[in-house]
Scaffold this motif. Structure first.
Motif, PDB file in Angstrom:
ATOM      1  N   LYS A  67      14.293  12.717  50.953  1.00  0.00           N
ATOM      2  CA  LYS A  67      13.256  11.964  51.723  1.00  0.00           C
ATOM      3  C   LYS A  67      13.596  10.376  51.035  1.00  0.00           C
ATOM      4  O   LYS A  67      13.642  10.260  49.776  1.00  0.00           O
ATOM      5  CB  LYS A  67      11.922  12.317  51.613  1.00  0.00           C
ATOM      6  N   ILE A  68      13.244   9.694  52.034  1.00  0.00           N
ATOM      7  CA  ILE A  68      13.334   8.171  51.699  1.00  0.00           C
ATOM      8  C   ILE A  68      11.973   7.609  51.630  1.00  0.00           C
ATOM      9  O   ILE A  68      10.878   7.802  52.329  1.00  0.00           O
ATOM     10  CB  ILE A  68      14.004   7.424  52.687  1.00  0.00           C
ATOM     11  N   GLY A  69      11.720   6.929  50.365  1.00  0.00           N
ATOM     12  CA  GLY A  69      10.165   6.412  50.328  1.00  0.00           C
ATOM     13  C   GLY A  69       9.859   6.782  48.899  1.00  0.00           C
ATOM     14  O   GLY A  69      10.295   7.144  48.271  1.00  0.00           O
ATOM     15  N   PHE A  70       8.504   6.645  48.788  1.00  0.00           N
ATOM     16  CA  PHE A  70       7.796   6.985  47.869  1.00  0.00           C
ATOM     17  C   PHE A  70       7.564   8.355  47.715  1.00  0.00           C
ATOM     18  O   PHE A  70       7.064   9.105  48.520  1.00  0.00           O
ATOM     19  CB  PHE A  70       6.389   6.300  47.623  1.00  0.00           C
ATOM     20  N   VAL A  71       7.764   8.973  46.490  1.00  0.00           N
ATOM     21  CA  VAL A  71       7.390  10.238  46.355  1.00  0.00           C
ATOM     22  C   VAL A  71       6.448  10.695  45.493  1.00  0.00           C
ATOM     23  O   VAL A  71       6.346  10.301  44.078  1.00  0.00           O
ATOM     24  CB  VAL A  71       8.820  10.946  45.493  1.00  0.00           C
TER      25      VAL A  71
END
Length: 72
Positions: A67-71
């Motif tokens: 997934k792309i973005g904040f985790v």
């Protein structure tokens, strides 16, 4: 692998990610139709047991990608 299981007479469905392959999940679903219950594990180690008589459908999605973005 993204899995969604529809339950008869229930407006909600069971949705989770699994580390199993699509072939393993398909084999488990087919075996469950004769065995009485479906047993699947999710990616976090939880186990789901569903009576096969209550299964309306099983949707086997695509494999999980990064997934792309904040985790969190």
């Amino acid at each position: 692998m993204d899995i969604r299981i529809g339950i008869k007479d229930s407006p909600r469905e069971i949705a989770f990610d699994s580390a199993q392959t699509a072939q393993e999940i398909e084999s488990a679903v087919i075996a469950a139709l004769g065995a009485g219950h479906l047993t699947l594990d999710d990616a976090k180690g939880r186990r789901y047991l569903v009576p096969s008589a209550q299964i309306a459908y099983v949707e086997i999605g695509s494999e999980t990608t990064r997934k792309i973005g904040f985790v969190a």
